[in-house]
Motif scaffolding. Structure first.
Motif, short mmCIF file in Angstrom:
data_model
loop_
_atom_site.label_atom_id
_atom_site.label_comp_id
_atom_site.label_asym_id
_atom_site.label_seq_id
_atom_site.Cartn_x
_atom_site.Cartn_y
_atom_site.Cartn_z
N UNK A 126 0.81 -1.22 0.00
CA UNK A 126 0.00 0.00 0.00
C UNK A 126 0.85 1.27 0.00
N UNK A 127 2.04 1.22 0.56
CA UNK A 127 2.90 2.39 0.61
C UNK A 127 3.59 2.66 -0.73
N UNK A 128 3.92 1.59 -1.48
CA UNK A 128 4.64 1.74 -2.74
C UNK A 128 3.71 1.86 -3.94
N UNK A 129 2.50 1.36 -3.81
CA UNK A 129 1.57 1.41 -4.93
C UNK A 129 1.96 0.44 -6.03
N UNK A 130 1.69 0.81 -7.26
CA UNK A 130 1.99 -0.06 -8.40
C UNK A 130 3.46 0.10 -8.80
N UNK A 131 4.21 -0.97 -8.68
CA UNK A 131 5.62 -0.96 -9.05
C UNK A 131 5.76 -1.46 -10.50
N UNK A 132 6.88 -1.15 -11.17
CA UNK A 132 7.05 -1.53 -12.57
C UNK A 132 6.86 -3.02 -12.84
N UNK A 133 7.38 -3.90 -11.99
CA UNK A 133 7.24 -5.34 -12.22
C UNK A 133 5.78 -5.77 -12.05
N UNK A 134 5.05 -5.09 -11.19
CA UNK A 134 3.63 -5.40 -11.01
C UNK A 134 2.85 -5.03 -12.26
N UNK A 135 3.17 -3.88 -12.84
CA UNK A 135 2.51 -3.45 -14.07
C UNK A 135 2.77 -4.44 -15.20
N UNK A 136 4.00 -4.95 -15.29
CA UNK A 136 4.33 -5.93 -16.33
C UNK A 136 3.52 -7.20 -16.14
N UNK A 137 3.38 -7.65 -14.90
CA UNK A 137 2.63 -8.87 -14.63
C UNK A 137 1.14 -8.68 -14.94
N UNK A 138 0.60 -7.52 -14.62
CA UNK A 138 -0.79 -7.22 -14.97
C UNK A 138 -0.98 -7.27 -16.49
N UNK A 139 0.00 -6.74 -17.24
CA UNK A 139 -0.09 -6.78 -18.70
C UNK A 139 -0.10 -8.20 -19.22
N UNK A 140 0.76 -9.06 -18.67
CA UNK A 140 0.79 -10.47 -19.08
C UNK A 140 -0.57 -11.12 -18.80
N UNK A 141 -1.11 -10.87 -17.62
CA UNK A 141 -2.40 -11.45 -17.27
C UNK A 141 -3.51 -10.94 -18.18
N UNK A 142 -3.48 -9.66 -18.50
CA UNK A 142 -4.50 -9.08 -19.39
C UNK A 142 -4.40 -9.70 -20.79
#
Length: 79
Positions: free
Chosen positions: A14-30
């Protein structure tokens, strides 16, 4: 990465929010149409819990649905 999965579970700080590796993983899932359940840590909470929900909606394009919500003010959440 994620070759044979039916769904994904992600943990966001919650303190860091969306990190770059998280965004990449969301893209793969999408791209692979993989459902994602996301948990947000509550150790260090932003001043306004809605900020992270807004960030998820704006940057990833998903509408988050909270299932459990903290009660109280920042620094004194309960629930």
């Amino acid at each position: 990465m994620l070759e044979a999965v039916d769904s994904a579970i992600m943990l966001l700080d919650s303190a860091k929010g969306l990190e770059p590796q998280t965004l990449k993983l969301f893209d793969v899932c999408r791209n692979r149409r993989i459902p994602v359940i996301t948990f947000v840590t509550s150790g260090t909470v932003r001043p306004e819990p809605l900020e992270l929900l807004d960030e998820i909606e704006q940057r990833i394009g998903l509408r988050p649905t909270p299932l459990n919500w903290p009660v109280g003010v920042a620094g004194d959440f309960r629930g």
